[in-house]
Motif scaffolding. Structure first.
Motif, short mmCIF file in Angstrom:
data_model
loop_
_atom_site.label_atom_id
_atom_site.label_comp_id
_atom_site.label_asym_id
_atom_site.label_seq_id
_atom_site.Cartn_x
_atom_site.Cartn_y
_atom_site.Cartn_z
N HIS A 154 9.66 -2.95 95.59
CA HIS A 154 10.01 -4.38 95.63
C HIS A 154 10.67 -4.80 94.30
CE1 HIS A 154 9.23 -8.66 96.81
NE2 HIS A 154 9.27 -8.82 95.51
N SER A 199 14.72 -7.56 96.94
CA SER A 199 13.45 -6.85 96.80
C SER A 199 12.89 -6.50 98.17
CB SER A 199 12.46 -7.70 96.01
OG SER A 199 12.34 -8.97 96.59
N GLU A 239 15.11 -12.49 96.31
CA GLU A 239 14.01 -11.97 97.14
C GLU A 239 14.56 -11.11 98.28
OE1 GLU A 239 11.25 -12.38 95.72
OE2 GLU A 239 9.93 -11.57 97.26
N HIS A 269 14.70 -5.99 92.96
CA HIS A 269 15.09 -7.08 92.05
C HIS A 269 15.88 -6.49 90.87
CE1 HIS A 269 12.97 -10.49 93.74
NE2 HIS A 269 11.78 -9.93 93.65
ZN LIG Z 1 9.97 -10.65 94.56
#
Ligand SMILES: [Zn+2]
Length: 501
Positions: A266, A299, A296, A270
């Motif tokens: 995740h 990720s 987001e 990013h």
């Molecule tokens: Zn995040």
């Protein structure tokens, strides 16, 4: 005239250099504080941050800097895309506070400090009443500030725009109505089916091996570790201080194989975004994601659409079986795939699985919209929370600590932030759909070959940084606005097959 503009631009960029220098410094202090600096140094750290913020505010309110913004803003045709994006950025920064009377803004900041402390105590004691007066004041202040700042349509438009520029209540209503209509019934079909085995996930996995695994995953997906740092912190996060200095963290639990891998991938998503914005944007606040939700989306696309994919699990499984021979003795590939994609309605948003996550956000969106609209009182909030939990997730908290008090956001008056989490997953699904038209994604995932995948995202998404508003960027990439159907289609297909519905 032309020379004047060039001189103004030069001055404008000189100010930005100073602001960025200050930003850089406070980021490093924050990184240091989150990754091992001793608690005993907190006072010196707060002093340093106070001084840096003071300088930042001083430049932001400098009449000369503001004159640069104003004079460049009227000649967009004579400025390049980057300068125009910077002007929009600083106008937004300025408008956030400039229209609010200084005294009220100061009172607001003092209130937030108290509110955050009251929330911590109230959460610990599961006592909503202790927090209620603070939340009442926050809602009242946010509504008042919306009046000062001005808005079109709904006052909530202004709040969401702070996190997701260009997004409106009208669009969010359509989005969440689709999520509700399609995902709540899907969950109801799954909820009572037998659960997959997860015993092996909680076996003992030595931290050193987990660290090695996380590092290999980062290398595999294309995070450049020689242009970054990878450490451990309580709450995993990513910080891009420069495109060649992107830092991320994860957290290891000995009795949880998945937690660190999923957070690493995740945060890696990013991090890859931050490392691949166009070099010409470097050293400006545009050298980052287009918005919270777009960040987001990057990720989540790595964590959910790629890592949790059946094809990628077929790549990962033999490697895990080889590394963890004992723990995987009786574990088949399908067991791993099912465990990674388990659906289990929970009370806590941050522990939610991929399917139920957006239902937690749906509930928060409806509640905060009602609070800001004035159709729900702060006193009635816990009851409304219980009702919606039951309706959407089929589980009910036994106290407010695991209910309305669980998230930090409302204690800091961050209204408008929650929707970006769900929008991120939806952008990810839409991007995945369009990526599949250009690339044979599944075979690539099955080979663990992320090079073409990450390159596609570099070209379509990352290089633009925050040059365009997210609503503009998604259309530029996919030729259509945000469309919740891609997200719901993806989840329906995945879980229908997984649970043989
Ligand atoms: Zn995040």
């Amino acid at each position: 005239m032309c020379r004047d503009i060039n001189a103004t631009k030069e001055k404008f960029y000189e100010y930005i250099k100073q602001l960025q220098g200050l930003d850089y410094t406070s980021n490093i202090v924050f990184w240091d504080a989150s990754t091992g600096a001793p608690k005993s140094g907190v006072e010196a750290r707060s002093n340093a941050i106070g001084v840096i913020s003071g300088f930042y505010h001083h430049i932001m309110t400098d009449p000369d800097f503001n004159a640069c913004i104003d004079s460049l803003a009227v000649t967009p045709d004579e400025c390049d895309d980057l300068t125009n994006a910077l002007i929009r950025h600083y106008q937004r920064e300025r408008n956030r506070v400039a229209k609010i009377p200084a005294k009220e803004y100061e009172a607001f900041q003092a209130h937030i400090t108290k509110s955050a402390a009251a929330w911590e105590d109230a959460k610990e004691a599961c006592a909503y009443d202790q927090f209620k007066p603070y939340l009442e004041k926050s809602v009242e202040m946010m509504r008042q500030f919306a009046e000062y700042r001005g808005y079109s349509g709904h006052p909530y438009n202004l709040l969401i725009d702070d996190y997701e520029p260009g997004m409106t209540v009208e669009q969010l209503d359509v989005f969440f109505e689709t999520v509700k209509a399609r995902l709540v019934p899907l969950l109801k079909k799954i909820i009572d089916l037998p659960k997959p085995r997860t015993d092996f996930i909680a076996a003992a996995y030595p931290i050193e091996q987990q660290l090695h695994l996380s590092e290999s995953l980062l290398d595999l997906i294309g995070f450049k570790r020689d242009h970054g740092l990878f450490k451990e912190s309580v709450h995993p996060f990513t910080m891009g201080v420069d495109i060649e200095d992107v830092r991320l963290t994860t957290h290891f639990y000995e009795n949880d194989l998945l937690s660190a891998m999923l957070s690493t991938v995740h945060e890696g998503g990013h991090g890859i975004y931050e490392q691949n914005v166009g070099k010409q944007l470097r050293g400006t606040p545009i050298a980052t994601g287009a918005s919270n939700a777009f960040h987001e989306s990057q990720s989540r696309i790595y964590e959910n659409n790629f890592f949790r994919h059946k094809a990628f699990i077929s790549f990962l499984y033999p490697k895990l079986k080889e590394t963890f021979k004992e723990q995987f003795k009786t574990v088949a590939e399908i067991d791993l795939y099912r465990a990674v994609n388990i659906v289990e309605p929970s009370l806590i948003r941050t522990e939610a699985d991929e399917l139920t996550y957006s239902l937690h956000i749906l509930l928060r969106y409806e509640l905060e919209l009602a609070l800001i609209s004035g159709t729900l009182s702060v006193a009635d909030l816990p009851k409304a929370w219980y009702d919606k939990m039951e309706q959407y997730l089929g589980v009910v908290p036994s106290n407010d600590g695991e209910g309305v008090l669980q998230d930090v956001h409302w204690s800091e008056a961050l209204f408008g932030y929650f929707p970006t989490y769900a929008l991120g997953s939806a952008y990810a699904a839409q991007l995945y759909h369009y990526m599949s038209k250009d690339l044979a994604v599944e075979p690539l995932l099955a080979e663990g070959n992320f090079e073409p995948i990450t390159k596609w995202l570099n070209e379509k998404v990352h290089q633009y940084g925050a040059l365009y508003d997210p609503t503009v960027l998604i259309e530029k990439i996919t030729g259509e606005p945000l469309n919740a159907d891609y997200y719901c289609d993806y989840l329906e297909m995945k879980y229908t097959a997984l649970y043989q519905l």
